[in-house]
Write a protein that holds these residues in place. Structure first.
Motif, PDB file in Angstrom:
ATOM      1  N   CYS A   1       0.822  -1.217   0.000  1.00 52.59           N
ATOM      2  CA  CYS A   1       0.000   0.000   0.000  1.00 52.59           C
ATOM      3  C   CYS A   1       0.852   1.260   0.000  1.00 52.59           C
ATOM      4  O   CYS A   1       0.386   2.323  -0.450  1.00 52.59           O
ATOM      5  N   VAL A   2       2.065   1.172   0.523  1.00 49.37           N
ATOM      6  CA  VAL A   2       2.930   2.352   0.604  1.00 49.37           C
ATOM      7  C   VAL A   2       4.186   2.191  -0.247  1.00 49.37           C
ATOM      8  O   VAL A   2       5.168   2.913  -0.068  1.00 49.37           O
ATOM      9  N   GLY A   3       4.174   1.241  -1.173  1.00 52.86           N
ATOM     10  CA  GLY A   3       5.243   1.151  -2.160  1.00 52.86           C
ATOM     11  C   GLY A   3       6.476   0.393  -1.745  1.00 52.86           C
ATOM     12  O   GLY A   3       7.549   0.589  -2.331  1.00 52.86           O
ATOM     13  N   VAL A   4       6.356  -0.511  -0.763  1.00 56.76           N
ATOM     14  CA  VAL A   4       7.515  -1.270  -0.282  1.00 56.76           C
ATOM     15  C   VAL A   4       7.333  -2.744  -0.616  1.00 56.76           C
ATOM     16  O   VAL A   4       6.281  -3.324  -0.339  1.00 56.76           O
ATOM     17  N   SER A   5       8.377  -3.349  -1.193  1.00 56.25           N
ATOM     18  CA  SER A   5       8.328  -4.775  -1.522  1.00 56.25           C
ATOM     19  C   SER A   5       9.439  -5.574  -0.867  1.00 56.25           C
ATOM     20  O   SER A   5       9.363  -6.802  -0.795  1.00 56.25           O
ATOM     21  N   ASP A   6      10.486  -4.898  -0.391  1.00 58.27           N
ATOM     22  CA  ASP A   6      11.630  -5.579   0.227  1.00 58.27           C
ATOM     23  C   ASP A   6      11.395  -5.649   1.735  1.00 58.27           C
ATOM     24  O   ASP A   6      11.607  -4.670   2.455  1.00 58.27           O
ATOM     25  N   ILE A   7      10.936  -6.813   2.217  1.00 59.06           N
ATOM     26  CA  ILE A   7      10.622  -7.003   3.635  1.00 59.06           C
ATOM     27  C   ILE A   7      11.432  -8.185   4.148  1.00 59.06           C
ATOM     28  O   ILE A   7      11.368  -9.277   3.573  1.00 59.06           O
ATOM     29  N   ARG A   8      12.160  -7.975   5.219  1.00 58.67           N
ATOM     30  CA  ARG A   8      13.021  -9.015   5.774  1.00 58.67           C
ATOM     31  C   ARG A   8      12.551  -9.344   7.193  1.00 58.67           C
ATOM     32  O   ARG A   8      12.704  -8.521   8.100  1.00 58.67           O
ATOM     33  N   PHE A   9      11.970 -10.522   7.348  1.00 58.35           N
ATOM     34  CA  PHE A   9      11.544 -10.995   8.663  1.00 58.35           C
ATOM     35  C   PHE A   9      12.698 -11.771   9.285  1.00 58.35           C
ATOM     36  O   PHE A   9      13.225 -12.715   8.687  1.00 58.35           O
ATOM     37  N   LEU A  10      13.100 -11.365  10.491  1.00 60.12           N
ATOM     38  CA  LEU A  10      14.281 -11.950  11.123  1.00 60.12           C
ATOM     39  C   LEU A  10      13.947 -13.148  12.000  1.00 60.12           C
ATOM     40  O   LEU A  10      14.847 -13.828  12.478  1.00 60.12           O
ATOM     41  N   HIS A  11      12.664 -13.388  12.240  1.00 58.48           N
ATOM     42  CA  HIS A  11      12.174 -14.596  12.918  1.00 58.48           C
ATOM     43  C   HIS A  11      12.718 -14.773  14.333  1.00 58.48           C
ATOM     44  O   HIS A  11      12.983 -15.892  14.775  1.00 58.48           O
ATOM     45  N   TRP A  12      12.846 -13.663  15.037  1.00 55.97           N
ATOM     46  CA  TRP A  12      13.118 -13.731  16.464  1.00 55.97           C
ATOM     47  C   TRP A  12      11.811 -14.034  17.199  1.00 55.97           C
ATOM     48  O   TRP A  12      10.728 -13.790  16.680  1.00 55.97           O
ATOM     49  N   PRO A  13      11.874 -14.589  18.416  1.00 53.78           N
ATOM     50  CA  PRO A  13      10.654 -14.988  19.130  1.00 53.78           C
ATOM     51  C   PRO A  13       9.848 -13.783  19.607  1.00 53.78           C
ATOM     52  O   PRO A  13      10.351 -12.945  20.359  1.00 53.78           O
ATOM     53  N   ASP A  14       8.606 -13.728  19.190  1.00 52.83           N
ATOM     54  CA  ASP A  14       7.720 -12.637  19.568  1.00 52.83           C
ATOM     55  C   ASP A  14       7.481 -12.644  21.072  1.00 52.83           C
ATOM     56  O   ASP A  14       7.216 -13.692  21.672  1.00 52.83           O
ATOM     57  N   GLY A  15       7.601 -11.465  21.698  1.00 49.39           N
ATOM     58  CA  GLY A  15       7.361 -11.331  23.125  1.00 49.39           C
ATOM     59  C   GLY A  15       8.545 -11.660  23.999  1.00 49.39           C
ATOM     60  O   GLY A  15       8.455 -11.541  25.230  1.00 49.39           O
ATOM     61  N   ARG A  16       9.671 -12.029  23.397  1.00 50.34           N
ATOM     62  CA  ARG A  16      10.838 -12.432  24.193  1.00 50.34           C
ATOM     63  C   ARG A  16      12.105 -11.718  23.756  1.00 50.34           C
ATOM     64  O   ARG A  16      13.217 -12.217  23.962  1.00 50.34           O
TER      65      ARG A  16
END
Length: 239
Positions: free
Chosen positions: A74-89
């Motif tokens: 929606c805002v023109g971004v396609s390069d997204i890098r998820f680092l997969h660290w544990p959520d909440g920790r």
């Protein structure tokens, strides 16, 4: 400084899917409209989030990554890098600093946008421990880690990632914000980006009204004309 410089690459760092869109989606739309390359680095996949009555917990992370991918478009971004660290920790560990330094050296941005590391009891939801951990780790990655060849030496010696200095750091901080970005003309894209996070915004009966109230308050507080909508930041010289 923000207006004088014209970055070609910007890295945006966050703890969870949707953090960026609440704090900076309109600003990012203005950047991509100006031809700037924007990359997202998101520490977790939001897999510990709430409000998933119909989704098995094992599928929540993938769902939230998909929502963030749709929101970014929606805002023109396609390069997204998820680092997969544990959520909440999350903690501002050396390992998280290393992973953020890696992305900085890969992307080589002139500007970085990060969460605030401050605890603000007046805005407790914005001060989620994961937000603060990523904010602290990110500023440490900007200085001194990413620019220092002797920090996280495996990045250079094993991965061939040369040191990189980020010239400007923008912080999503209400308390210390001095720089407004007028997002009135792209406000509809901010709303659309947040609506893409359907699993998270279902409880908001008037999402657009809430965002408009926040944005108009930001604009008035930092001197924009009445009726304008703004996102606000603390801008730090990190050259």
């Amino acid at each position: 400084m923000p207006e004088a410089s014209a970055p070609s690459r910007i890295l945006v760092v966050a703890a969870h899917p949707d953090d960026i869109d609440f704090g900076a989606a309109g600003t990012i739309a203005t950047w991509t409209d100006a031809g700037i390359e924007v990359t997202y680095a998101i520490a977790t996949s939001g897999d510990a989030g709430e409000a998933f009555p119909d989704t098995p917990r094992s599928e929540v992370g993938a769902l939230r990554e998909a929502e963030q991918t749709a929101a970014a478009k929606c805002v023109g971004v396609s390069d997204i890098r998820f680092l997969h660290w544990p959520d909440g920790r999350l903690t501002p560990s050396l390992e998280l600093r290393r992973d953020l330094s890696r992305v900085i050296r890969q992307v080589r941005p002139e500007r970085i946008l990060i969460p605030s590391a401050e605890l603000n009891l007046d805005r407790i939801y914005a001060s989620h421990p994961d937000h603060r951990a990523v904010g602290e780790a990110a500023i440490a990655a900007v200085y001194p880690d990413a620019r220092n060849p002797w920090a996280h030496t495996e990045l250079l010696e094993q991965e061939g990632l040369e040191p990189w200095t980020v010239g400007e750091t923008w912080v999503m901080s209400m308390t210390n914000a001095t720089h407004p970005v007028d997002i009135t003309d792209v406000f509809d894209r901010k709303v659309a980006a947040l609506q893409a996070h359907a699993s998270q915004i279902g409880g908001h009966s008037d999402l657009e009204g809430m965002l408009r109230t926040w944005g108009e308050g930001n604009a008035q507080r930092l001197g924009l004309a009445e009726g304008r909508i703004a996102e606000v930041f603390q801008v730090v010289d990190t050259r």
